[in-house]
Motif scaffolding. Structure first.
Motif, PDB file in Angstrom:
ATOM      1  N   PHE A  26      -3.227  39.351  61.816  1.00 41.94           N
ATOM      2  CA  PHE A  26      -3.622  38.108  62.377  1.00 41.94           C
ATOM      3  C   PHE A  26      -4.522  37.525  63.099  1.00 41.94           C
ATOM      4  O   PHE A  26      -4.597  36.462  63.897  1.00 41.94           O
ATOM      5  CB  PHE A  26      -2.550  38.899  63.903  1.00 41.94           C
ATOM      6  CG  PHE A  26      -1.374  39.765  63.040  1.00 41.94           C
ATOM      7  CD1 PHE A  26      -0.318  38.426  62.760  1.00 41.94           C
ATOM      8  CD2 PHE A  26      -0.793  41.381  63.313  1.00 41.94           C
ATOM      9  CE1 PHE A  26       1.212  39.178  61.970  1.00 41.94           C
ATOM     10  CE2 PHE A  26       0.055  41.178  62.397  1.00 41.94           C
ATOM     11  CZ  PHE A  26       0.902  40.504  62.163  1.00 41.94           C
ATOM     12  N   ASP A  54      -0.540  31.265  68.535  1.00 46.37           N
ATOM     13  CA  ASP A  54       0.569  31.284  67.420  1.00 46.37           C
ATOM     14  C   ASP A  54       0.482  32.622  67.130  1.00 46.37           C
ATOM     15  O   ASP A  54       0.990  32.626  66.493  1.00 46.37           O
ATOM     16  CB  ASP A  54       0.550  29.759  66.793  1.00 46.37           C
ATOM     17  CG  ASP A  54       0.905  28.658  66.935  1.00 46.37           C
ATOM     18  OD1 ASP A  54       1.243  28.705  68.102  1.00 46.37           O
ATOM     19  OD2 ASP A  54       0.810  27.881  67.152  1.00 46.37           O
ATOM     20  N   ALA A  55      -0.991  33.268  66.282  1.00 46.14           N
ATOM     21  CA  ALA A  55      -0.964  33.706  65.673  1.00 46.14           C
ATOM     22  C   ALA A  55      -0.947  34.749  67.219  1.00 46.14           C
ATOM     23  O   ALA A  55      -0.116  36.542  66.145  1.00 46.14           O
ATOM     24  CB  ALA A  55      -2.220  33.832  65.241  1.00 46.14           C
ATOM     25  N   GLU A  57       1.621  34.814  69.121  1.00 49.95           N
ATOM     26  CA  GLU A  57       2.811  35.676  68.954  1.00 49.95           C
ATOM     27  C   GLU A  57       3.931  36.171  68.282  1.00 49.95           C
ATOM     28  O   GLU A  57       4.735  36.789  67.840  1.00 49.95           O
ATOM     29  CB  GLU A  57       3.645  33.527  69.530  1.00 49.95           C
ATOM     30  CG  GLU A  57       3.251  33.285  70.754  1.00 49.95           C
ATOM     31  CD  GLU A  57       4.337  34.066  72.152  1.00 49.95           C
ATOM     32  OE1 GLU A  57       5.182  34.122  72.083  1.00 49.95           O
ATOM     33  OE2 GLU A  57       2.963  33.807  73.437  1.00 49.95           O
ATOM     34  N   ILE A  58       3.264  35.453  67.167  1.00 48.57           N
ATOM     35  CA  ILE A  58       3.295  36.121  65.351  1.00 48.57           C
ATOM     36  C   ILE A  58       3.478  37.657  65.527  1.00 48.57           C
ATOM     37  O   ILE A  58       4.072  38.709  65.222  1.00 48.57           O
ATOM     38  CB  ILE A  58       3.113  35.646  64.330  1.00 48.57           C
ATOM     39  CG1 ILE A  58       2.893  33.902  64.627  1.00 48.57           C
ATOM     40  CG2 ILE A  58       3.263  36.244  63.055  1.00 48.57           C
ATOM     41  CD1 ILE A  58       2.520  33.387  63.102  1.00 48.57           C
ATOM     42  N   GLU A  61       5.850  39.271  67.955  1.00 50.60           N
ATOM     43  CA  GLU A  61       7.134  39.334  66.971  1.00 50.60           C
ATOM     44  C   GLU A  61       6.931  40.823  66.268  1.00 50.60           C
ATOM     45  O   GLU A  61       8.164  41.486  65.758  1.00 50.60           O
ATOM     46  CB  GLU A  61       7.516  38.311  66.893  1.00 50.60           C
ATOM     47  CG  GLU A  61       7.566  37.251  68.153  1.00 50.60           C
ATOM     48  CD  GLU A  61       8.821  37.807  68.295  1.00 50.60           C
ATOM     49  OE1 GLU A  61       9.671  38.256  68.103  1.00 50.60           O
ATOM     50  OE2 GLU A  61       9.071  37.593  69.930  1.00 50.60           O
ATOM     51  N   TRP A  62       5.403  40.410  65.499  1.00 52.85           N
ATOM     52  CA  TRP A  62       5.402  41.955  64.401  1.00 52.85           C
ATOM     53  C   TRP A  62       5.401  43.451  65.052  1.00 52.85           C
ATOM     54  O   TRP A  62       6.489  44.019  64.807  1.00 52.85           O
ATOM     55  CB  TRP A  62       4.015  41.534  63.792  1.00 52.85           C
ATOM     56  CG  TRP A  62       4.190  42.946  62.880  1.00 52.85           C
ATOM     57  CD1 TRP A  62       4.340  43.310  61.664  1.00 52.85           C
ATOM     58  CD2 TRP A  62       3.198  43.962  63.135  1.00 52.85           C
ATOM     59  NE1 TRP A  62       3.735  44.287  61.164  1.00 52.85           N
ATOM     60  CE2 TRP A  62       2.364  45.023  62.466  1.00 52.85           C
ATOM     61  CE3 TRP A  62       2.357  44.687  64.659  1.00 52.85           C
ATOM     62  CZ2 TRP A  62       1.780  45.923  61.786  1.00 52.85           C
ATOM     63  CZ3 TRP A  62       1.825  45.156  64.339  1.00 52.85           C
ATOM     64  CH2 TRP A  62       1.562  46.110  63.260  1.00 52.85           C
TER      65      TRP A  62
END
Length: 134
Positions: A26, A54-55, A57-58, A61-62
Motif C-alpha cells: 500500500f 485513499d491508500a 483507507e484501502i 479495509e484490508w
C-alpha cells in the motif's frame, strides 16, 4: 496524510507481517508508537500511518478483512493537577520526554506536543492523576 490507529490482533493473526504489507502493498509508512504482541495472545499495536489518504483507507479495509480490529486513536493524555503529587514516576517511563520535572520548582511539566499517547504513564502514576480523554 497521517492517521493514528490502534490495531487489535486476534490470536491467529499475531504472526502476520502487517507493517511489511502496509509498506510493500500500500506504500504506507507505519511508525509504531506502542506494541503489545506475543505469540498465541491477543495483540495491540498503536501505529501512525503516513501515506496517500485513499491508500490508507484501502489498507484499513484490508486489515479489517483479515480480522484485525481497527480503531482511530483520538485519545490524549490529561493530568489532574489537583491530585498529582509531582513524584516524577511517570517521567521515567515516558519515551518521548513529554513528561518531565521542572528543575526549579520540582513540579511536573507536560509538553503535549511531544506526547504520542502511548499510555505508559497511566499505570506508573501511584495516585492515578493521569488519564486519557477522547
Amino acid at each position: 496524510m497521517k492517521k493514528r490507529v490502534t490495531l487489535t490482533f486476534p490470536q491467529d493473526t499475531v504472526q502476520m507481517p502487517v507493517t511489511y504489507r502496509l509498506a510493500k502493498d500500500f506504500n504506507i509508512a507505519a511508525n509504531i508508537i506502542r506494541a503489545q504482541v506475543a505469540p498465541n495472545q491477543v495483540g495491540k499495536l498503536v501505529v501512525e500511518l503516513q501515506g496517500d489518504i485513499d491508500a490508507i483507507e484501502i489498507a484499513l479495509e484490508w486489515m479489517k478483512g483479515k480480522g484485525i480490529l481497527v480503531s482511530l486513536a483520538s485519545k490524549e493524555i490529561v493530568i489532574n493537577e489537583d491530585i498529582c503529587v509531582d513524584c516524577g514516576l511517570c517521567t521515567g517511563v515516558c519515551p518521548t520526554g513529554a513528561l518531565s520535572l521542572d528543575p526549579q520548582t520540582f513540579r511536573l511539566k507536560f509538553t503535549r506536543q511531544k506526547c504520542v499517547v502511548c499510555e505508559q504513564c497511566l499505570p506508573a502514576c501511584p495516585v492515578q492523576a493521569i488519564a486519557t480523554n477522547f
